[in-house]
Write an enzyme that holds these catalytic residues in place. Structure first.
Site, PDB file in Angstrom:
ATOM      1  CG  ASP A 252      -4.055   2.554  11.054  1.00 35.18           C
ATOM      2  OD1 ASP A 252      -4.991   3.264  11.493  1.00 35.18           O
ATOM      3  OD2 ASP A 252      -4.182   1.810  10.067  1.00 35.18           O
TER       4      ASP A 252
ATOM      5  NE  ARG B 148      -2.585   1.181   3.613  1.00 33.83           N
ATOM      6  CZ  ARG B 148      -3.446   1.271   4.632  1.00 33.83           C
ATOM      7  NH1 ARG B 148      -4.751   1.371   4.380  1.00 33.83           N
ATOM      8  NH2 ARG B 148      -3.023   1.224   5.878  1.00 33.83           N
TER       9      ARG B 148
END
Length: 567
Positions: free
Chosen positions: A466, A177
């Site tokens: 996150d 990603r």
């Protein structure tokens, strides 16, 4: 007798014309930042930066309309794409037919990458985005790690434990990603401008690893990617162009690269068909990025006092607007022949409390059973300890099938289930409390402190957090303060104000210091994080991304790193 010895040449990166590297020189990094790889990255920047600028301006324009009272909606101009039954995405590559359990984690540290690849998951998504603090060291070591992982040579020695880490016999299939379109890379300049971060991430990884990946785990396909934070199909169109240029330069067939798009913004949920249509030769489906989706809901409706969120803990998949989003994603993906991936299980094992650990696992099982019954083909886990439980749920339901793309299975596929604009926009329900404000502040400050210190994936209160955590925390606090939300304080109603937040920050900073210890608190960047978080929550206008505001605090320039060396 003294002699005037010539100064040794300074080490520096060999850069093509128009490219400057401002990050620290390291011989390992130089093997990634070669002249040819940088020329490839620069070519991507020059071709697509105009389109990216235009797309970002269109995002801002759309937000101005939402602030003026307009609601997101399905685009009437692209109705033929949504309603046409004659198109489908390219067939799923055999290497990624089974994606029942995917583990996610940062591309650095190295040991974490090895553990994720050996976790028993079908896929490992190595992250340069929300799970990684984008320091120069993290980004470049992440590139080194992924090059070595694809080559099968990645190892790590933990000297303190006397333990060697290496790949097992059946590692997870690698997805990568890159960052979102909005994030710059200030250590790499192209024609004097900071590069677009995602094109650096994509370009360096693709350049060094596409051949080895395709001859190995990709089985003539790949590399594979996850694409974050998109809001409109025009942004998918840019990725399509990037992929086609990369395939052409590498001499591989069109459609070799595959990518799953994270549907994690409210505008994107109204563009899912269009996004798949743009990427139909390169699509590997869509994923419910549910935590960032909640963040985007607040950001989109930042000017609307009738859209106040309840406490973050209450905004789960049982909320009507969240359940509708999941069902529409499943319907859309299966109609077009690709995977519909479920959301993150962020729990981490609770080692010192067996009962609490089993209770947490049971929550995971229930969530994943809901997903697979709804029709999802796979799901995400943040920790290897969750994988056996999740595999048991998905494999037990699928009965030996790798996915349920063609099965017309699941709650979302039932006849008569039509998801409307109203379903996707229904305001969430639930209580707003001072404890919610305190929890947002406590978690948000700790995450920002870790991010500033170089860690983007942080265990907090038995969850792996996150950047989405900090984003939800700060935008919800901002929303409550901006609109003077009434909060429950143990049976007493109080109004959210900057003065209340200041008291909450003071109390929660003291609590964090007590939890982590005075010495760690002093050495960490907690005080700085508290100031940043408070400023973000009380700003007159809501910033688009916390990480953009904080990014300059982790940029370290070394002006002599590019050729010719500056002595």
């Amino acid at each position: 007798m003294a002699t005037n010895a010539a100064a040794p040449p300074c080490p520096c990166y060999d850069t093509p014309e128009g490219v400057d590297i401002l990050g620290r020189y390291d011989p390992e990094f130089a093997a990634i930042l070669t002249r040819d790889s940088l020329a490839f990255v620069a070519g991507l920047q020059r071709e697509f930066r105009g389109a990216v600028r235009y797309a970002m301006e269109r995002r801002r324009e759309a937000q101005r309309r939402y602030d003026a009272g307009e609601l997101p909606r399905f685009d009437p101009a692209t109705r033929p794409v949504r309603e046409a039954g004659g198109w489908a995405c390219a067939p799923v590559p055999p290497a990624i037919a089974d994606r029942t359990v995917e583990i996610t984690g940062p591309a650095e540290p190295r040991k974490m990458v090895i553990n994720a690849l050996n976790s028993g998951a079908k896929v490992f998504m190595a992250d340069f985005e929300d799970a990684l603090s984008p320091t120069w060291e993290n980004l470049m070591r992440g590139q080194v790690n992924l090059r070595d992982a694809v080559a099968g040579t990645i190892t790590y020695r933990d000297a303190a434990r006397g333990r060697e880490y290496r790949l097992g016999d059946r590692p997870a299939t690698l997805f990568v990603r890159p960052r979102g379109w909005h994030l710059p890379e200030a250590h790499v300049l192209v024609d004097g401008e900071p590069a677009i971060g995602c094109l650096v991430d994509f370009g360096l990884y693709f350049f060094h690893s596409h051949a080895a990946f395709r001859s190995g785990q990709g089985a003539d396909f790949g590399p594979f990617f996850y694409l974050p934070k998109m809001e409109h199909s025009r942004e998918a169109r840019i990725w399509k162009g990037v992929f086609e240029r990369a395939e052409k330069e590498a001499g591989i067939g069109r459609g070799s690269i595959r990518a799953t798009v994270l549907v994690e913004t409210l505008p994107a949920v109204f563009q899912m068909e269009e996004i798949l249509h743009e990427l139909r030769d390169h699509s590997a489906g869509l994923n419910c990025g549910r935590w960032d989706y909640i963040f985007s809901y607040v950001k989109t409706f930042r000017a609307r006092p009738d859209r106040l969120l309840p406490d973050r803990a209450l905004v789960g998949m049982a909320q009507h607007f969240m359940r509708s989003y999941s069902h529409l994603l499943i319907q859309t993906c299966h109609r077009r022949g690709v995977h519909a991936m479920g959301g993150m299980a962020a729990q981490i094992p609770i080692k010192d409390d067996a009962a609490a650990n089993e209770a947490a696992l049971e929550l995971v099982r229930k969530d994943k059973l809901r997903e697979v019954r709804a029709g999802h083909d796979g799901t995400w886990a943040a920790h290897p300890g969750l994988i056996p439980a999740i595999r048991e749920v998905f494999e037990g339901h699928l009965g030996g099938r790798p996915n349920q793309i063609d099965a017309a299975a699941g709650d979302a596929a039932r006849a008569g289930v039509a998801v409307t604009e109203e379903d996707l926009l229904q305001p969430p329900r639930g209580a707003r409390t001072v404890e919610g404000l305190r929890h947002n502040t406590r978690v948000g400050v700790q995450y920002v402190a870790a991010w500033l210190s170089g860690s983007g994936s942080v265990p907090l209160y038995n969850l792996m957090e996150d950047a989405a955590t900090a984003e939800i925390s700060r935008v919800q606090n901002w929303q409550w303060l901006r609109h003077g939300a009434v909060l429950d304080a143990g049976g007493v109603e109080v109004r959210a104000t900057p003065e209340l937040l200041a008291r909450v920050v003071e109390v929660e900073m003291a609590r964090v210091e007590a939890e982590v210890g005075a010495e760690r608190f002093r050495r960490g960047r907690y005080a700085e994080a508290g100031r940043i978080f408070s400023r973000q929550c009380t700003a007159p206008e809501l910033d688009d991304f916390l990480t953009l505001d904080a990014y300059n605090l982790i940029v370290v320039h070394h002006p002599g790193a590019s050729s010719p060396c500056k002595l």
